[in-house]
Scaffold this active site. Sequence first.
Site, PDB file in Angstrom:
ATOM      1  N   LYS A  35       7.820  21.556   6.402  1.00  0.00           N
ATOM      2  CA  LYS A  35       7.710  20.428   7.330  1.00  0.00           C
ATOM      3  C   LYS A  35       8.552  20.681   8.584  1.00  0.00           C
ATOM      4  O   LYS A  35       8.105  20.450   9.712  1.00  0.00           O
ATOM      5  CB  LYS A  35       8.193  19.152   6.623  1.00  0.00           C
ATOM      6  CG  LYS A  35       7.768  17.884   7.322  1.00  0.00           C
ATOM      7  CD  LYS A  35       8.611  16.743   6.830  1.00  0.00           C
ATOM      8  CE  LYS A  35       7.817  15.725   6.066  1.00  0.00           C
ATOM      9  NZ  LYS A  35       8.629  14.560   5.694  1.00  0.00           N
ATOM     10  N   GLU A 149      15.114  -0.774   9.175  1.00  0.00           N
ATOM     11  CA  GLU A 149      13.995  -0.603  10.124  1.00  0.00           C
ATOM     12  C   GLU A 149      12.932  -1.661   9.857  1.00  0.00           C
ATOM     13  O   GLU A 149      12.779  -2.120   8.731  1.00  0.00           O
ATOM     14  CB  GLU A 149      13.432   0.815  10.018  1.00  0.00           C
ATOM     15  CG  GLU A 149      12.949   1.224   8.620  1.00  0.00           C
ATOM     16  CD  GLU A 149      11.566   0.759   8.271  1.00  0.00           C
ATOM     17  OE1 GLU A 149      10.810   0.465   9.192  1.00  0.00           O
ATOM     18  OE2 GLU A 149      11.265   0.656   7.064  1.00  0.00           O
ATOM     19  N   LEU A 151       9.670  -1.124  11.295  1.00  0.00           N
ATOM     20  CA  LEU A 151       8.515  -0.472  11.929  1.00  0.00           C
ATOM     21  C   LEU A 151       7.254  -0.685  11.124  1.00  0.00           C
ATOM     22  O   LEU A 151       7.268  -0.558   9.907  1.00  0.00           O
ATOM     23  CB  LEU A 151       8.742   1.039  11.999  1.00  0.00           C
ATOM     24  CG  LEU A 151      10.026   1.546  12.606  1.00  0.00           C
ATOM     25  CD1 LEU A 151      10.076   3.059  12.481  1.00  0.00           C
ATOM     26  CD2 LEU A 151      10.081   1.113  14.055  1.00  0.00           C
ATOM     27  N   LYS A 202      16.373  -7.174   5.388  1.00  0.00           N
ATOM     28  CA  LYS A 202      15.212  -6.284   5.256  1.00  0.00           C
ATOM     29  C   LYS A 202      14.315  -6.733   4.095  1.00  0.00           C
ATOM     30  O   LYS A 202      13.103  -6.896   4.247  1.00  0.00           O
ATOM     31  CB  LYS A 202      15.705  -4.854   5.044  1.00  0.00           C
ATOM     32  CG  LYS A 202      14.656  -3.873   4.649  1.00  0.00           C
ATOM     33  CD  LYS A 202      13.694  -3.582   5.779  1.00  0.00           C
ATOM     34  CE  LYS A 202      12.495  -2.830   5.247  1.00  0.00           C
ATOM     35  NZ  LYS A 202      11.780  -2.081   6.221  1.00  0.00           N
ATOM     36  N   LYS A 249      -3.882 -12.913   8.124  1.00  0.00           N
ATOM     37  CA  LYS A 249      -5.223 -12.336   8.055  1.00  0.00           C
ATOM     38  C   LYS A 249      -5.567 -12.128   6.587  1.00  0.00           C
ATOM     39  O   LYS A 249      -4.947 -11.323   5.895  1.00  0.00           O
ATOM     40  CB  LYS A 249      -5.209 -11.007   8.822  1.00  0.00           C
ATOM     41  CG  LYS A 249      -6.518 -10.343   8.980  1.00  0.00           C
ATOM     42  CD  LYS A 249      -7.123 -10.621  10.359  1.00  0.00           C
ATOM     43  CE  LYS A 249      -8.553 -10.124  10.464  1.00  0.00           C
ATOM     44  NZ  LYS A 249      -9.543 -10.864   9.691  1.00  0.00           N
ATOM     45  N   GLY A 255      -0.997  -3.354   1.168  1.00  0.00           N
ATOM     46  CA  GLY A 255      -0.662  -2.063   0.558  1.00  0.00           C
ATOM     47  C   GLY A 255       0.429  -1.432   1.397  1.00  0.00           C
ATOM     48  O   GLY A 255       1.168  -2.126   2.092  1.00  0.00           O
ATOM     49  N   CYS A 258       5.786  -0.095   2.056  1.00  0.00           N
ATOM     50  CA  CYS A 258       6.901  -1.051   2.043  1.00  0.00           C
ATOM     51  C   CYS A 258       6.669  -2.291   1.182  1.00  0.00           C
ATOM     52  O   CYS A 258       7.431  -2.546   0.252  1.00  0.00           O
ATOM     53  CB  CYS A 258       7.227  -1.490   3.467  1.00  0.00           C
ATOM     54  SG  CYS A 258       8.079  -0.200   4.387  1.00  0.00           S
ATOM     55  N   LYS A 261       6.447  -1.928  -2.687  1.00  0.00           N
ATOM     56  CA  LYS A 261       7.706  -1.394  -3.237  1.00  0.00           C
ATOM     57  C   LYS A 261       8.838  -2.415  -3.080  1.00  0.00           C
ATOM     58  O   LYS A 261       9.585  -2.690  -4.020  1.00  0.00           O
ATOM     59  CB  LYS A 261       8.033  -0.102  -2.486  1.00  0.00           C
ATOM     60  CG  LYS A 261       9.368   0.525  -2.774  1.00  0.00           C
ATOM     61  CD  LYS A 261       9.414   1.944  -2.239  1.00  0.00           C
ATOM     62  CE  LYS A 261       9.750   2.037  -0.769  1.00  0.00           C
ATOM     63  NZ  LYS A 261      11.156   1.862  -0.428  1.00  0.00           N
TER      64      LYS A 261
END
Length: 440
Positions: A35, A149, A151, A202, A249, A255, A258, A261
């Site tokens: 990677k 985060e 995002l 979070k 919506k 799914g 985030c 889990k």
Amino acid sequence: MNISVVGTGYVGLVTGVCLAEIGHHVTCVDVDEAKIAMLQQGKSPIYEPGLEELMKSNLQKRNLVFQRYKDTSYESVEVIYISVGTPQQHDGTADLSYIFQAAEDIAYKITQPAIIVTKSTVPIGTNRKIKKIIKSKTSIPVDVVSNPEFLREGSAIQDTFRGDRIVIGADHPEAASVIEDLNRPFGIPVFKTDIESAEMIKYGSNAFLATKISFINEIANICEKVGADIEDVAKGMGMDQRIGNQFLKAGIGYGGSCFPKDTKALVQIAGNVEHEFHLLKSVIEVNNQQQRLLVEKAKERFGNLKGLRVAMLGLAFKPNTDDMREAASIVIAEELVREGAHVVAYDLIAIENARHVLPMEVEFKNSIEEAITGASAAFILTEWDEIKNFPLNEYKEIMKTPIIFDGRNCYSIGDVEISGIEYFSIGRKSINHNMKVPSK
Ligand code: UDX
């Protein structure tokens, strides 16, 4: 500032690239050497609009460096972000081994005082454990800051530059101020708090958003039975600013990496302190049912699905990403295969990832047209623009029987009525549901 980012997964890579873009000197490290080699060439291992362009320009400006974990040194690094994975274990809890490994490695390699910033989503109390691990292995002073985060995949760059808030949880105001200054060029409101509260913000945020989705999905299922239209209901509800119009919506459930889990982890976190999180357990249960809804509708329509050719359009857990993690398409494909259907699948970007996670019986095609050719039913699972804009009359021309199960309400009821296509969606009336059951 000199910054290192440990872990080049979704969060780490976007964070590192965006910090470089605002002028910091960033070194991103990862154990995955293949990677790193790819990143050094300016190639992004994930599909994220705008990411590769920013990566390339910052590599050129030499603001951004990718380095193998084993070559890493934290010499003259002032801030180290930990953004390694916290995968879900069998019991729903987060596996923190990568986090603790990163903390140990940092302790061995730092040569000057540093601030450790945790970006990974970690259970409450983890940042304190990170601090303890580092302190037990080095006498160099470190501060640990929680900076979760928020995002969204597919709009991660935009979210970084236009987010609603930056949360900074710290023990010492000095450390919080350093991280606040570092983020100042983003121009986003900063909320400073203690470490535990930041960690909880979070989980609380993701659990609340997941709750909104399960709530609207329940309302949708009732809408179908009482003759209301979920699109109008959600719009009318969302106009109330206390409710807000986002994350209302209805569809085939949430799914991604985030929500599934983090909701399960929060149920566990609550359980650990003897609090049964009834509401969140129901949110998860509703989501599990919602992911199966289209198959139930199809079974009701066809009697049984044995031998039926079914096209699955869209496989990613949402549009503008190639991410298949916890995508509803996995559950749906498994159910369809179990019911004996012949599944033909298509996605604009996620096909390669889908090959690894969908049942081996699934056949993959390279276009919507190819996927629906000769199909008796089409399942719409991801609202890619390409799918939303696909002309209804083509289903009529190409499919064996034009019957659509739309899990994302991509088409307007008015358009479908005119098309003459048989159509089942979420929280809305079924259309033209009077055709003869086709022979398979
Ligand atoms: C989410 C959070 O939004 C982000 O703040 C957090 O940091 C990471 O998790 P992400 O998983 O990338 O981001 O996607 P998001 O846009 O939130 O969608 C998650 C799932 O919910 C998708 O499967 C999507 O299809 C579904 N969803 C979302 C709905 O079904 N209805 C909605 O109204 C919104």
